[in-house]
Design an enzyme around this catalytic site. Structure first.
Site, PDB file in Angstrom:
ATOM      1  N   HIS A   1       0.710  -0.654  -0.090  1.00 45.38           N
ATOM      2  CA  HIS A   1       0.176  -0.179   0.229  1.00 45.38           C
ATOM      3  C   HIS A   1       0.517   1.438  -0.542  1.00 45.38           C
ATOM      4  O   HIS A   1       0.268   1.746   0.247  1.00 45.38           O
ATOM      5  CB  HIS A   1      -0.886  -0.181   1.094  1.00 45.38           C
TER       6      HIS A   1
ATOM      7  N   LYS B   1       3.219   4.559  -1.073  1.00 42.25           N
ATOM      8  CA  LYS B   1       3.519   4.868  -2.571  1.00 42.25           C
ATOM      9  C   LYS B   1       4.575   6.343  -1.681  1.00 42.25           C
ATOM     10  O   LYS B   1       4.146   7.144  -1.190  1.00 42.25           O
ATOM     11  CB  LYS B   1       1.570   6.155  -1.865  1.00 42.25           C
TER      12      LYS B   1
ATOM     13  N   ASP C   1      17.069   9.651  -8.613  1.00 44.71           N
ATOM     14  CA  ASP C   1      18.610   9.394  -8.255  1.00 44.71           C
ATOM     15  C   ASP C   1      19.159   9.530  -6.999  1.00 44.71           C
ATOM     16  O   ASP C   1      20.558  10.196  -6.888  1.00 44.71           O
ATOM     17  CB  ASP C   1      19.273  11.449  -8.963  1.00 44.71           C
TER      18      ASP C   1
ATOM     19  N   HIS D   1      -8.777  11.682   0.330  1.00 39.09           N
ATOM     20  CA  HIS D   1      -8.028  10.537   1.104  1.00 39.09           C
ATOM     21  C   HIS D   1      -6.541  10.209   1.531  1.00 39.09           C
ATOM     22  O   HIS D   1      -5.438   9.987   1.749  1.00 39.09           O
ATOM     23  CB  HIS D   1      -6.936   9.648  -0.739  1.00 39.09           C
TER      24      HIS D   1
ATOM     25  N   LYS E   1      -3.691  11.260   4.499  1.00 43.10           N
ATOM     26  CA  LYS E   1      -3.731  10.549   5.698  1.00 43.10           C
ATOM     27  C   LYS E   1      -1.829  10.687   6.825  1.00 43.10           C
ATOM     28  O   LYS E   1      -1.173  10.852   6.473  1.00 43.10           O
ATOM     29  CB  LYS E   1      -3.190   8.636   5.503  1.00 43.10           C
TER      30      LYS E   1
ATOM     31  N   ASP F   1       1.889  19.889  17.654  1.00 46.67           N
ATOM     32  CA  ASP F   1       2.563  21.083  18.048  1.00 46.67           C
ATOM     33  C   ASP F   1       3.866  21.160  18.024  1.00 46.67           C
ATOM     34  O   ASP F   1       4.607  22.204  17.741  1.00 46.67           O
ATOM     35  CB  ASP F   1       2.342  22.074  18.881  1.00 46.67           C
TER      36      ASP F   1
END
EC number: 3.1.16.1
Length: 503
Positions: free
Chosen positions: A212, A214, A219, A426, A428, A433
């Site tokens: 899952h 992403k 480089d 979507h 997440k 602080d």
């Protein structure tokens, strides 16, 4: 839209309730917990390394009879990043990026992050030698889902950009989940035909979840991480949040180690090693973060990973990272996540899992921290979630100094009903602080115990010499408050059209 269809993020395979082994990760309990594991590993490696390698790989591989994927000779040592990334001076720069769906305007003057579509293309413009991508699935053209809509053009332009990179002999390497959710997409076949290296990782067989994650590593110097899938809808129809870090080879090459855990598991007959070899280990973690100036601002940063079985020695578990961010908060904890369940989500029988829920309540009660939770609601929402949200909201007691607020964020469908699995927030992420957390996981047990994901944890302090500088946690707080105060964020007692949200 067919209500019975499931969103790709909700189609994680059902799991059996399997106990997860105590893998050699950095945990919140003992910063030296991996020492004994390392010593044991050194004693065993001499006897087991040959057997382990032969068991993991049996020759060069190609995943399909059409030889879509180039043949490779696998090795425990990851592919050497091209160029002189290790010799580059680090001048790290972090930029928040986001996708705002079409027809989702905010008030004039509202804070914004750099548009994701623009940021991705700019990141690819920096590529000189290699682009490594960990992805759930690929669907960058409208034809993939039989949709003819102008909003798919940005995804199609991105796919063309990857082809152009390959024509310039820039290496494109992709680790993705198998089986793919985008069964009609030809994106990866197109890229493979141009020379991309692609491995499909059967994560369900290995961990019981899915790949899952992403993220990109460019480089060995530049990074993208965030909620966006390699999907054209992530650029124009779904609200996303992520971060790009430029010129930061130490962090980039540390994240590359997580990419390589996927890469080696994408070979035939691969199994999870009981102990990951040392070259997968990380020395950058919760207890020893990278320290240095990002654009002149004193910064600490590290990456976490899930599940525990994909955490080599020194890698902080994603759940421990999330809990650590909460523990460090002194004034507020703001969370924006698509789904929030204090249970398992993808087991045959749901199991109560109050770890994150308890942590939010404890912060509000024990430290007087102001908690805000912004959860998405859309056409594919499981309405059982609202009982848990109302329970958390009920914990609030302002007269006793306990402040817990919950809202749902609804992206109006409008005239976009022809596009399935879109019109949703979507994102997440979490911000306090003290710290910013940008992740790839929804909040339920499965994402932390079985599913492959990563988190970026960053904390900055404004130097006295730069009183006008804005920390990343302040930037993220502003984005959260923009969403929270918008008319798209609604209290739990509001009624909304069923087209936009299943309540």
């Amino acid at each position: 839209m067919d209500k019975k269809k499931e969103h790709p993020e909700m189609r994680i395979p059902l799991q059996t309730a399997v106990e997860v082994s105590d893998w050699p990760c950095s945990t919140s309990h003992d910063p030296h917990s991996g020492l004994g594991m390392v010593l044991g590993m050194l004693a065993v490696l001499g006897l087991s390394s040959v057997t382990l390698i032969l068991f993991l790989w049996q020759g060069a591989t190609s995943f399909t009879s059409h030889r879509m994927f180039p043949e490779e000779v696998p090795s425990w040592s990851w592919e050497t990043l091209k160029g002189d990334a290790e010799q580059q001076n680090n001048s790290c720069q972090l930029i928040l990026v986001e996708s705002i769906p079409e027809d989702l305007p905010f008030a004039a003057g509202s804070p914004t992050a750099q548009p994701l579509a623009q940021a991705w293309l700019q990141l690819l413009d920096t590529a000189r030698e290699s682009v490594h991508i960990a992805s759930y699935y690929w669907s960058l053209t409208g034809l993939d889902i039989g949709v003819n809509d102008s909003s798919s053009r940005q995804g199609e332009a991105l796919l063309q950009k990857f082809q152009q990179l390959l024509l310039r002999n820039i290496s494109v390497v992709v680790a993705t989940h198998s089986p793919t959710l985008a069964k009609t997409s030809t994106d990866l076949q197109v890229l493979a035909a141009h020379g991309a290296q692609i491995r499909q990782v059967p994560m369900k067989q290995l961990t019981g979840g899915v790949l899952h994650s992403k993220f990109w590593v460019v480089d060995g110097r530049h990074i993208y991480v965030g909620s966006a899938n390699m999907d054209w809808r992530s650029l124009t129809q779904v609200k996303e949040l992520g971060a790009i870090i430029y010129n930061c080879s130490n962090l980039a090459q540390d994240l590359e180690k997580t990419f390589q855990t996927y890469w080696v598991l994408g070979t035939p007959q691969a199994v999870l090693p009981k102990t990951w070899p040392r070259n997968f280990s990380s020395h950058i973690n919760r207890f020893h973060p990278l320290r240095g100036p990002f654009d002149g601002v004193p910064t600490t940063a590290y990456f976490s990973a899930s599940p525990p079985s994909l955490c080599p020695h020194g890698r902080t578990r994603d759940l421990d990272a999330v809990l650590g961010v909460m523990e460090g908060a002194r004034q507020f904890i703001y969370v924006s996540v698509m789904e929030y369940f204090p249970t398992t989500r993808f087991t045959h029988h749901a199991r109560y899992w109050p770890v994150l829920d308890n942590a939010l309540r404890a912060a509000a009660l024990n430290k007087g921290v102001h908690v805000r939770l912004l959860v998405s609601c859309w056409f594919n929402t499981d309405p059982t979630m609202f009982a848990y949200l109302r329970s958390l909201q009920a914990f609030s007691n302002p007269s006793a100094g306990i402040s817990v607020d919950v809202k749902v964020f609804i992206v109006p469908v409008g005239n976009h009903s022809n596009i399935p699995f879109s019109r949703v927030n979507h994102s997440k992420f979490m911000v306090t602080d003290k710290t910013a957390y940008v992740g790839t996981s929804n909040w339920s047990e499965d994402y932390f115990s079985h599913t492959a994901g990563v988190g970026l944890i960053v904390s900055q302090k404004t130097p006295r010499a730069q009183p006008g500088a804005t920390t990343v946690q302040e930037q993220l707080r502003q984005l959260f408050e923009r969403d929270w105060s918008s008319h798209y964020a609604m209290d739990l007692d509001r009624q909304v059209p069923s087209q936009d949200c299943v309540w």
